[in-house]
Scaffold this motif. Structure first.
Motif, PDB file in Angstrom:
ATOM      1  N   ALA A 201      15.490   4.943  11.222  1.00 36.24           N
ATOM      2  CA  ALA A 201      15.087   4.044  12.354  1.00 36.24           C
ATOM      3  C   ALA A 201      13.698   3.468  12.284  1.00 36.24           C
ATOM      4  N   GLY A 202      12.906   4.261  11.499  1.00 37.13           N
ATOM      5  CA  GLY A 202      11.371   3.565  11.084  1.00 37.13           C
ATOM      6  C   GLY A 202      10.873   4.322  10.017  1.00 37.13           C
TER       7      GLY A 202
ATOM      8  N   GLY B 229      15.478  -1.143  12.862  1.00 41.57           N
ATOM      9  CA  GLY B 229      15.164   0.029  11.895  1.00 41.57           C
ATOM     10  C   GLY B 229      14.500  -0.710  10.977  1.00 41.57           C
ATOM     11  N   VAL B 230      14.304   0.183   9.559  1.00 37.09           N
ATOM     12  CA  VAL B 230      13.819  -0.241   8.426  1.00 37.09           C
ATOM     13  C   VAL B 230      14.714   0.277   7.311  1.00 37.09           C
TER      14      VAL B 230
ATOM     15  N   ILE C  10       5.931   3.487   1.176  1.00 34.34           N
ATOM     16  CA  ILE C  10       6.937   3.121   1.845  1.00 34.34           C
ATOM     17  C   ILE C  10       6.510   1.928   2.907  1.00 34.34           C
ATOM     18  N   HIS C  11       5.465   1.981   3.299  1.00 34.32           N
ATOM     19  CA  HIS C  11       4.723   0.985   4.465  1.00 34.32           C
ATOM     20  C   HIS C  11       4.768  -0.228   3.574  1.00 34.32           C
ATOM     21  N   GLU C  12       4.398  -0.554   2.319  1.00 34.43           N
ATOM     22  CA  GLU C  12       4.153  -1.707   1.739  1.00 34.43           C
ATOM     23  C   GLU C  12       5.717  -2.274   1.554  1.00 34.43           C
ATOM     24  N   HIS C  13       6.741  -1.380   1.159  1.00 33.51           N
ATOM     25  CA  HIS C  13       7.881  -1.977   0.739  1.00 33.51           C
ATOM     26  C   HIS C  13       8.958  -1.949   1.763  1.00 33.51           C
ATOM     27  N   ALA C  14       8.962  -1.170   3.073  1.00 32.38           N
ATOM     28  CA  ALA C  14      10.241  -1.247   3.805  1.00 32.38           C
ATOM     29  C   ALA C  14      10.200  -2.657   4.580  1.00 32.38           C
ATOM     30  N   ARG C  15      11.203  -3.019   4.957  1.00 38.72           N
ATOM     31  CA  ARG C  15      11.697  -4.208   5.541  1.00 38.72           C
ATOM     32  C   ARG C  15      12.415  -3.948   6.792  1.00 38.72           C
ATOM     33  N   PRO C  16      12.013  -4.586   7.872  1.00 36.07           N
ATOM     34  CA  PRO C  16      12.852  -4.525   9.178  1.00 36.07           C
ATOM     35  C   PRO C  16      14.384  -4.712   9.017  1.00 36.07           C
TER      36      PRO C  16
END
Length: 271
Positions: free
Chosen positions: A205-206, A255-256, A244-250
């Protein structure tokens, strides 16, 4: 089918207790799609003997058993084996789940037509011995499908935090983590090897949920939290969060998705 193996003497794979920590079933649910792909590629037939190496909670073993194959799952983690047995019983499937070491499989040479391993054999230090045992227990003409991760994938980046977390899981030569490494790993063996990269991703979800899921359930990280002091653990958690913040995509649903480069290794033993 269980017998004294003819493999060379090998010390047990490290840290079998570690995988009994946390709640690996959560990770197994994330990996279920890869088990579906592995079984599809392996194509087990009714009556064929099939081995699932590092079966965990039994994802691939259950899928293979639904084809009518005679399936054995092997793992060192007793709690995961119990979960797998419970899932098989609930599904009405007859699967033999065996406590065993991937460095010294308790099966005779040429016992299996098909072998499977999904994000399991690739994690065991001592890739050469694991590969040796995999080839040994395959019959001539047998087919194996091993699913793992590219060394340049997000999981490769995340694993830079793992030497602090669990040094015993880091092999000197991570033989499975690129096509070139896999080719070298199996060069001494009478097999033909093909390696393909396929897309995969972990969804949540995030970002916060993804971090919490990993740190709260994955055995490596649960073990780390139990034995690291607060400062060391904070460094590990902060590193994971930043990666995770650098590579996660919406995703379209808000969600992500954390993309990962997944490698599928197919091994055909010479007839």
């Amino acid at each position: 089918m269980v017998s004294t193996p003819s493999s060379s003497t090998s010390s047990p794979s490290p840290a079998p207790w570690l995988w009994d920590d946390g709640d690996y079933a959560v990770t197994a649910r994330d990996l279920h799609r890869l088990s579906v792909e592995a079984v599809r590629r392996a194509g087990p037939q009714s009556g064929q003997p099939v081995l699932d190496l590092g079966t965990g909670t039994g994802n691939a073993a259950l899928l293979a058993a639904r084809t009518g194959a005679r399936v054995t799952g092997v793992d060192l983690a007793d709690r995961l084996l119990e979960e797998a047995r419970g899932r098989a019983a609930d599904a009405g499937l007859a699967i033999d789940f065996v406590h065993g070491d991937l460095h010294a499989l308790p099966f005779a040479d040429g016992s299996f037509d098909v072998a499977l391993s999904v994000s399991a054999a690739v994690l065991v230090p001592g890739a050469r011995q694991t590969a040796h045992e995999l080839v040994r227990v395959l019959r001539p003409g047998g087919h194996a499908v091993v699913v793992g991760w590219h060394e340049d994938s997000i999981l490769g980046r995340l694993s830079t935090h793992f030497p602090v977390v669990s040094p015993e899981l880091i092999a000197e030569d991570p033989g499975w983590y690129s096509p070139d490494r896999v080719e070298r790993l199996f060069a001494p063996h009478p097999v033909t090897v093909a390696v393909e990269e396929i897309p995969f991703g972990f969804e949540a979800a995030g970002e916060d949920e993804l971090v919490a899921r990993m740190t709260g359930t994955h055995p490596v990280l649960v073990d780390a939290r139990a034995r690291l002091d607060d400062d060391a653990w904070d460094a590990v958690a902060d590193g994971l969060r930043a990666t995770i913040h650098e590579h996660a995509r919406p995703t379209d649903d808000g969600g992500v998705r954390l993309p990962a480069r997944c490698l599928v290794v197919e091994i055909l033993k010479d007839a």
